[in-house]
Write a protein that holds these residues in place. Structure first.
Motif, PDB file in Angstrom:
ATOM      1  N   THR A 283     -63.052  76.614 -43.902  1.00 53.30           N
ATOM      2  CA  THR A 283     -61.860  76.388 -43.268  1.00 53.30           C
ATOM      3  C   THR A 283     -62.118  75.231 -42.266  1.00 53.30           C
ATOM      4  OG1 THR A 283     -63.197  77.484 -40.925  1.00 53.30           O
ATOM      5  CG2 THR A 283     -61.947  78.914 -43.002  1.00 53.30           C
ATOM      6  N   ASN A 284     -60.313  75.179 -42.282  1.00 54.62           N
ATOM      7  CA  ASN A 284     -59.621  74.135 -40.970  1.00 54.62           C
ATOM      8  C   ASN A 284     -59.750  74.697 -39.727  1.00 54.62           C
ATOM      9  OD1 ASN A 284     -61.260  71.156 -41.785  1.00 54.62           O
ATOM     10  ND2 ASN A 284     -60.566  71.889 -43.693  1.00 54.62           N
TER      11      ASN A 284
ATOM     12  N   LYS B  35     -58.023  75.807 -31.671  1.00 54.87           N
ATOM     13  CA  LYS B  35     -59.949  75.883 -32.204  1.00 54.87           C
ATOM     14  C   LYS B  35     -60.857  76.778 -30.918  1.00 54.87           C
ATOM     15  CE  LYS B  35     -61.087  71.603 -34.883  1.00 54.87           C
ATOM     16  NZ  LYS B  35     -61.473  69.687 -34.956  1.00 54.87           N
ATOM     17  N   GLY B  36     -61.105  77.803 -32.130  1.00 53.95           N
ATOM     18  CA  GLY B  36     -62.532  78.222 -30.742  1.00 53.95           C
ATOM     19  C   GLY B  36     -61.699  79.862 -30.215  1.00 53.95           C
ATOM     20  N   ARG B  37     -60.408  79.588 -30.863  1.00 52.47           N
ATOM     21  CA  ARG B  37     -59.591  80.907 -30.457  1.00 52.47           C
ATOM     22  C   ARG B  37     -58.777  81.776 -31.545  1.00 52.47           C
ATOM     23  NH1 ARG B  37     -54.182  80.145 -27.941  1.00 52.47           N
ATOM     24  NH2 ARG B  37     -54.034  77.601 -28.696  1.00 52.47           N
TER      25      ARG B  37
ATOM     26  N   THR C  89     -56.359  76.644 -42.327  1.00 53.98           N
ATOM     27  CA  THR C  89     -56.616  76.681 -43.853  1.00 53.98           C
ATOM     28  C   THR C  89     -58.081  76.769 -44.505  1.00 53.98           C
ATOM     29  OG1 THR C  89     -57.167  74.291 -44.230  1.00 53.98           O
ATOM     30  CG2 THR C  89     -54.952  74.507 -44.206  1.00 53.98           C
ATOM     31  N   VAL C  90     -57.531  77.648 -45.447  1.00 55.29           N
ATOM     32  CA  VAL C  90     -59.106  77.949 -45.904  1.00 55.29           C
ATOM     33  C   VAL C  90     -59.190  77.799 -47.752  1.00 55.29           C
ATOM     34  CG1 VAL C  90     -58.174  80.165 -46.111  1.00 55.29           C
ATOM     35  CG2 VAL C  90     -61.001  79.900 -46.602  1.00 55.29           C
ATOM     36  N   ASN C  91     -60.063  77.279 -48.239  1.00 54.82           N
ATOM     37  CA  ASN C  91     -60.473  77.206 -49.528  1.00 54.82           C
ATOM     38  C   ASN C  91     -60.839  78.233 -50.369  1.00 54.82           C
ATOM     39  OD1 ASN C  91     -62.969  76.291 -48.959  1.00 54.82           O
ATOM     40  ND2 ASN C  91     -62.629  74.003 -49.309  1.00 54.82           N
TER      41      ASN C  91
ATOM     42  N   GLY D 112     -55.554  76.144 -51.990  1.00 53.17           N
ATOM     43  CA  GLY D 112     -55.899  76.491 -50.658  1.00 53.17           C
ATOM     44  C   GLY D 112     -54.639  77.785 -50.011  1.00 53.17           C
ATOM     45  N   MET D 113     -54.943  78.353 -49.642  1.00 54.37           N
ATOM     46  CA  MET D 113     -54.065  79.168 -48.668  1.00 54.37           C
ATOM     47  C   MET D 113     -54.589  78.963 -46.567  1.00 54.37           C
ATOM     48  SD  MET D 113     -54.194  82.575 -50.996  1.00 54.37           S
ATOM     49  CE  MET D 113     -53.279  83.666 -50.064  1.00 54.37           C
ATOM     50  N   GLY D 114     -53.725  79.178 -46.473  1.00 64.51           N
ATOM     51  CA  GLY D 114     -53.464  78.867 -44.906  1.00 64.51           C
ATOM     52  C   GLY D 114     -52.148  79.654 -44.074  1.00 64.51           C
ATOM     53  N   TRP D 115     -52.365  79.400 -42.740  1.00 63.52           N
ATOM     54  CA  TRP D 115     -51.411  79.741 -41.903  1.00 63.52           C
ATOM     55  C   TRP D 115     -50.432  77.962 -41.309  1.00 63.52           C
ATOM     56  CZ3 TRP D 115     -49.123  84.323 -41.279  1.00 63.52           C
ATOM     57  CH2 TRP D 115     -49.760  85.835 -41.977  1.00 63.52           C
TER      58      TRP D 115
END
Length: 115
Positions: free
Chosen positions: A57-58, A64-66, A50-52, A33-36
């Motif tokens: 994505t989560n 969310k939405g922005r 995050t994105v796998n 996974g990678m993320g901020w």
């Protein structure tokens, strides 16, 4: 070992947009996974998005939405498009990668939302 380098931070007015980029290098085999993440002064570091490897994505509820996270597996990059920024989004933003059971972190890029 994985090296992560963030870019794209800066000062923006409320309602504005910024795009953060993270370039990964080194031994990328097995990256899951990678993320901020972000950390505001006096607060704990928190996950932003995050994105796998499958592109799932989560997002934290606060973004969310922005915000939109995207990952390019061929280029080993992960970006964070941030729209409708708010003063409470001000923080040091960190790129993160999970390799096996080890988390790697970048040095961070500052995002300041202020008029």
């Amino acid at each position: 070992q994985v090296q992560l380098v963030e870019s794209g931070g800066g000062l923006v007015q409320p309602g504005g947009s910024l795009r953060l980029s993270c370039a990964a290098s080194g031994s990328m085999f097995g990256i899951r996974g990678m993320g901020w993440y972000r950390q505001a002064p006096g607060k704990q570091r928190e996950v932003v998005a995050t994105v796998n490897t499958l592109g799932n994505t989560n997002y934290s509820d606060s973004v969310k939405g922005r915000f939109t996270i995207s990952r390019d597996n061929a280029k080993n990059t992960v970006d964070l498009q941030m729209n409708s920024l708010k003063p409470e989004d001000t923080a040091l933003y960190y790129c993160n990668a999970l390799l096996g059971v080890t988390y790697y972190w970048g040095q961070g890029t500052q995002v300041t939302v202020s008029s």
